[in-house]
Design a protein around this motif. Sequence first.
Motif: not given
Length: 347
Positions: A206-232
């Motif tokens: 995700a970090y690497e993808a976001k370096k390219k201009p104009g990219t939009r990076v989405l994630a699929i995560e399973y557990s609520a804990a992982a979603v919370e950790r990743t969201k911010g």
Amino acid sequence: MNSFRPADPFGLTRVIEPKGVLPQQAQSIDPTLPLAEDELQISVESLNIDSASFHQISKACDGNLDAIEKHILNLVKTRGKQHNPVTGSGGMLIGTVEKIGPKFPIQTKPVSVGDRIATLVSLSLTPLLIEKITAIHPKIDRVDVKAKAILFASGLFARLPKDLPETVSLAVLDVAGAPAQTRQLVQPGNTVLIIGGGGKSGLLCAYEAKKKPGTRVLAIEYSAAAVERTKGLPFFDDVIQADARNAVEVMQKVSAATGGRMADLVINVANVPETEMASILACRAKGIVYFFSMATHFTRAALGAEGVGADIDLRIGNGYTEGHADLALSLIRESKELQKIFTETYC
Ligand code: NAP
């Protein structure tokens, strides 16, 4: 007196059965001494078991640490390597160089006795003798051991950097191929979907993808804990909670998040099986699905894409890309967010 076996760059003579195949394909290999003239001997401290493999072993042992220990000891004793027959995957290790055969190619692979290294070839082909397991860290797939391993002359390794904790380097180097290939695959303006985005390779990609201009990076995560950790985290534009084994749910949620356009590039770094179809259905026509996950099943992916008439490019995640180790470690140095997560998780 020559106390070495003859040089054997691919480890062919270490194969016990079936004869004539490479060590990775072999059912069992011989991890014992003496060394071959072109091999490297490593005193091993920690194994980073491949995530899909550790997950499978842990499930088979009902999460019981004693059972996991027995399972791993038995597997390595039987095969001479940490090669999970169910997932087909291994992992990698860190340790100290103990002995260098006189024909090891030190001109192209400089190394000295006493160097701290991580192997960059899979444990599924690395001769390994475990004396004992000293600790199992189930949340991070790490097994501390007293063991000896052998690296063939053809094998890759990285000297561990002094400015990062070794356990962080171990975790990062295990998945170094993923961010390096992400760099090659992402085009400016792409919508990139990372399935399992909150895991260690997902975060680096995700970090690497976001370096390219104009990219939009989405994630699929399973557990609520992982979603919370990743969201911010600043390198995700959106984190979608879904089970990647449920292809239709993922397709609908990605469609909603992209206004029906779907992802240009889907990166699959989940550590569970049966996520191929979610990846395929989340990708736009003529887009790319990159399967880094070791739980990927070739037949399910190939026939599955055909079955839904998806004209997309399916890529296998090679664990190696030139310069991948340096690139992956540099991401940890660059990003204070990655540094914090990796330090808190793997130290
Ligand atoms: P990891 O840190 O364990 O991350 C896996 C991620 O997948 C976690 O965030 C996990 O979320 C998520 N996940 C699990 N089940 C899910 C589900 N049903 N739906 C959505 N997400 C789910 O693993 P890693 O070390 O990054 O490795 C990722 C994959 O790469 C593994 O399959 C590993 O075997 C493979 N790998 C490949 C290579 C190669 O050379 N190609 C090398 C190393 C590793 P939770 O935290 O919520 O469970």
